[in-house]
Design an enzyme around this catalytic site. Structure first.
Site, PDB file in Angstrom:
ATOM      1  N   SER A 196       0.828  -1.211   0.000  1.00 29.71           N
ATOM      2  CA  SER A 196       0.000   0.000   0.000  1.00 29.71           C
ATOM      3  C   SER A 196       0.860   1.258   0.000  1.00 29.71           C
ATOM      4  O   SER A 196       0.343   2.370   0.004  1.00 29.71           O
ATOM      5  CB  SER A 196      -0.940   0.006   1.211  1.00 29.71           C
ATOM      6  OG  SER A 196      -0.216  -0.192   2.413  1.00 29.71           O
ATOM      7  N   HIS A 228     -40.825  21.862 -11.574  1.00 29.67           N
ATOM      8  CA  HIS A 228     -40.852  21.004 -12.774  1.00 29.67           C
ATOM      9  C   HIS A 228     -40.117  21.655 -13.949  1.00 29.67           C
ATOM     10  O   HIS A 228     -40.414  21.376 -15.101  1.00 29.67           O
ATOM     11  CB  HIS A 228     -42.286  20.673 -13.209  1.00 29.67           C
ATOM     12  CG  HIS A 228     -43.178  20.253 -12.091  1.00 29.67           C
ATOM     13  ND1 HIS A 228     -43.350  18.934 -11.731  1.00 29.67           N
ATOM     14  CD2 HIS A 228     -43.929  20.977 -11.222  1.00 29.67           C
ATOM     15  CE1 HIS A 228     -44.185  18.859 -10.698  1.00 29.67           C
ATOM     16  NE2 HIS A 228     -44.540  20.087 -10.361  1.00 29.67           N
ATOM     17  N   SER A 261     -13.976  26.118 -27.695  1.00 32.58           N
ATOM     18  CA  SER A 261     -14.035  24.864 -28.430  1.00 32.58           C
ATOM     19  C   SER A 261     -12.887  24.853 -29.431  1.00 32.58           C
ATOM     20  O   SER A 261     -12.456  25.898 -29.913  1.00 32.58           O
ATOM     21  CB  SER A 261     -15.369  24.783 -29.165  1.00 32.58           C
ATOM     22  OG  SER A 261     -15.259  23.957 -30.302  1.00 32.58           O
ATOM     23  N   LYS A 296     -17.958  29.307 -29.316  1.00 36.21           N
ATOM     24  CA  LYS A 296     -18.320  28.647 -28.063  1.00 36.21           C
ATOM     25  C   LYS A 296     -17.585  29.183 -26.836  1.00 36.21           C
ATOM     26  O   LYS A 296     -16.430  29.553 -26.890  1.00 36.21           O
ATOM     27  CB  LYS A 296     -18.009  27.133 -28.148  1.00 36.21           C
ATOM     28  CG  LYS A 296     -18.892  26.367 -29.090  1.00 36.21           C
ATOM     29  CD  LYS A 296     -20.304  26.134 -28.572  1.00 36.21           C
ATOM     30  CE  LYS A 296     -20.372  25.187 -27.392  1.00 36.21           C
ATOM     31  NZ  LYS A 296     -20.026  23.819 -27.754  1.00 36.21           N
ATOM     32  N   GLU A 322     -19.549  21.791 -15.107  1.00 37.04           N
ATOM     33  CA  GLU A 322     -19.715  20.458 -15.704  1.00 37.04           C
ATOM     34  C   GLU A 322     -18.806  19.445 -15.023  1.00 37.04           C
ATOM     35  O   GLU A 322     -19.196  18.309 -14.734  1.00 37.04           O
ATOM     36  CB  GLU A 322     -19.404  20.503 -17.202  1.00 37.04           C
ATOM     37  CG  GLU A 322     -20.472  21.203 -18.014  1.00 37.04           C
ATOM     38  CD  GLU A 322     -20.092  21.330 -19.481  1.00 37.04           C
ATOM     39  OE1 GLU A 322     -20.894  20.929 -20.314  1.00 37.04           O
ATOM     40  OE2 GLU A 322     -18.984  21.829 -19.792  1.00 37.04           O
TER      41      GLU A 322
HETATM   42  N1  ARG Z   1      -1.274  -1.450   5.081  1.00 32.96           N
HETATM   43  C1  ARG Z   1      -2.217  -1.988   5.987  1.00 32.96           C
HETATM   44  C2  ARG Z   1      -3.583  -1.318   5.767  1.00 32.96           C
HETATM   45  O1  ARG Z   1      -3.602  -0.359   5.121  1.00 32.96           O
HETATM   46  C3  ARG Z   1      -1.792  -1.778   7.395  1.00 32.96           C
HETATM   47  C4  ARG Z   1      -2.343  -2.771   8.351  1.00 32.96           C
HETATM   48  C5  ARG Z   1      -1.791  -4.121   8.058  1.00 32.96           C
HETATM   49  N2  ARG Z   1      -2.204  -5.071   9.009  1.00 32.96           N
HETATM   50  C6  ARG Z   1      -2.097  -6.380   8.808  1.00 32.96           C
HETATM   51  N3  ARG Z   1      -2.530  -7.151   9.740  1.00 32.96           N
HETATM   52  N4  ARG Z   1      -1.631  -6.876   7.689  1.00 32.96           N
HETATM   53  O2  ARG Z   1      -4.605  -1.743   6.244  1.00 32.96           O
END
Ligand code: ARG
Length: 464
Positions: free
Chosen positions: A25, A158, A279, A285, A292
């Site tokens: 992560s 409406h 545009s 335009k 948007e």
């Molecule tokens: N990177 C993990 C998360 O975002 C951290 C927690 C990880 N915990 C574990 N038991 N693997 O959730």
């Protein structure tokens, strides 16, 4: 340190490289680094206070963590996929900087309560920033409303012309929505403000930790009462996404109005050059890209809310890796809400101008004063339903002869009903039509002025 060594001696071999990438992560939770460091500093201080580590060890940990903060701010801390996540990345670097004492930081906690702490600290900060942005947005709406109390705009139901309005009244409707958004985020904040730190992996810890102390150091109002709940609760994130979705609903409704106000068909506003685009092929335009995009981005935030609800619904207690998926949703929602609020604030203050002349013509050229004719008769004793039916007939005759109500002669009025008199012309003039709706919360100018004052007072009180 190899991947196998990140965990325990239980592992002999490293992860498959594709699985390491899949599992990691760090690519997105680097966003949490400052909060991770702050959380760890508080944890280290708590370990000292409870005598779990010595003051010297605690100081070495804190110094090391602050060094990492400096490195990060200088752009010198760029952990890769091999670190897996921000928590491992920091701990590994800490051990490089501070030596073996770095390995003591994780005493009495788990990444499960740690990541929960980090995301809550992050969101607390973001909520405060978003609330400030909502006030700025409201401030611009209030200024516009102040300038347009006596500017009239057709009101619709409406999307059919219904009754004319004070433009300020129309704008103040959005001020009310924005106020609720501000209030709602304040309520969400209360629940985000609960510390899971010290819940451990799921069951608490054998160390004599002081959860209240670390919570206090981090500015949390309270701690989770149950460790299983503490590490696996994401209600607060869902509540934030829900409050964010409503903010975007409101911005998107306003965007939709601005888009059609800017169309040639309506022509109620002109877009200035600073917020509109051209545009590549049609030289005439001028496009309302900002509203948007806001309307378009709304869907992403709804999607994140839905995603997190689905993420949670089947999760057994306590932590499951599925929970790693909460972060990108939160980060993207935060970025989207902030971006949309900023863009709409700029659009309202510098990107568009109302066209009072065109608005005045619009309200004078329709039958949106028909209710007032019925009200006129009702005031003179004719039962409202009877008056309503009669005016329906009048409108039909007018439509057939291509006239507006104001074009009828007094004789024509009188032939329709003997109660009509010369004051009918005043009663159906657009300014009078608006002024007359003086019931509490209505569009009458007196009401609008006091609503504006109340909203301004409330807005000023909210700044403090
Ligand atoms: N990177 C993990 C998360 O975002 C951290 C927690 C990880 N915990 C574990 N038991 N693997 O959730």
């Amino acid at each position: 340190m190899t991947q196998a060594q990140t965990w325990s001696q239980r592992f002999e071999k490293a992860l498959h490289p594709a699985i390491a990438t899949f599992n990691a992560s760090i690519g997105f939770d680097i966003e949490l680094i400052e909060y991770d460091l702050t959380g760890s500093v508080a944890h280290a201080k708590m370990l000292v206070k409870t005598g779990i580590i010595s003051p010297e060890e605690g100081q070495a940990l804190v110094n090391g963590l602050e060094t990492i903060r400096e490195e990060y701010r200088q752009g010198q801390f760029n952990p890769g996929v091999d670190a897996e996540d921000i928590h491992f990345a920091v701990e590994r670097r800490l051990t490089e900087i501070a030596g073996d004492v770095g390995k003591k930081l994780h005493t009495g906690r788990s990444r499960n309560d740690q990541v929960g702490t980090d995301t809550r600290l992050y969101l607390k900060d973001q909520i405060q920033q978003i609330r400030t942005q909502i006030l700025e947005f409201q401030g611009v709406l209030l200024d516009l409303a102040t300038n347009h109390v006596h500017t009239l705009i057709p009101g619709y139901t409406h999307l059919q012309r219904a009754q004319p309005l004070s433009l300020a009244h129309h704008l103040l409707a959005y001020v009310e929505m924005a106020h609720r958004d501000w209030e709602r985020l304040g309520e969400v904040y209360q629940r985000v403000n609960t510390s899971p730190l010290g819940c451990g992996a799921l069951a608490g810890t054998t160390f004599p930790i002081d959860r209240h102390y670390s919570a206090e150091l981090l500015g949390f109002d309270r701690v989770y009462a149950n460790s299983l709940d503490g590490v696996s609760d994401r209600d607060w994130a869902i509540e934030f996404l829900s409050a964010s979705s409503l903010i975007l609903v409101h911005l998107s409704r306003l965007s939709e109005e601005i888009i059609f106000w800017a169309s040639q068909e309506f022509g109620f506003i002109t877009l200035t050059d600073s917020c509109s685009t051209g545009s590549s092929i049609m030289p005439q335009k001028k496009n309302p890209d900002v509203p948007e995009l806001v309307r378009g981005k709304t869907g992403r935030v709804f999607g994140h809310l839905q995603g997190l609800l689905v993420l949670m619904k089947g999760l057994p207690l306590a932590y499951n890796k599925d929970l790693q998926e909460d972060k990108e949703a939160l980060f993207d929602a935060v970025k989207t809400v902030k971006g949309c609020l900023e863009a709409m604030t700029i659009l309202l203050s510098q990107g568009m101008e109302f066209r009072p002349q065109r608005l005045a013509e619009a309200v004078a050229e329709d039958f949106s004063n028909a209710t007032d004719v019925a009200d006129y008769l009702a005031t003179k004793g004719v039962p409202f339903r009877e008056a309503y039916n009669l005016v329906g007939k009048v409108v039909r005759t007018c439509l057939e002869s291509g006239k507006l109500l104001k074009d009828l002669t007094l004789d024509e009025w009188k032939s329709l009903h003997p109660e009509f008199d010369v004051d009918i012309y005043d009663a159906i003039a657009p300014l009078q039509v608006v002024a007359a709706r003086n019931s509490y919360g209505g569009t009458g100018f007196e009401q609008v002025k006091s609503a504006l004052q109340n909203a301004r007072d409330r807005w000023e009180a909210a700044q403090s």
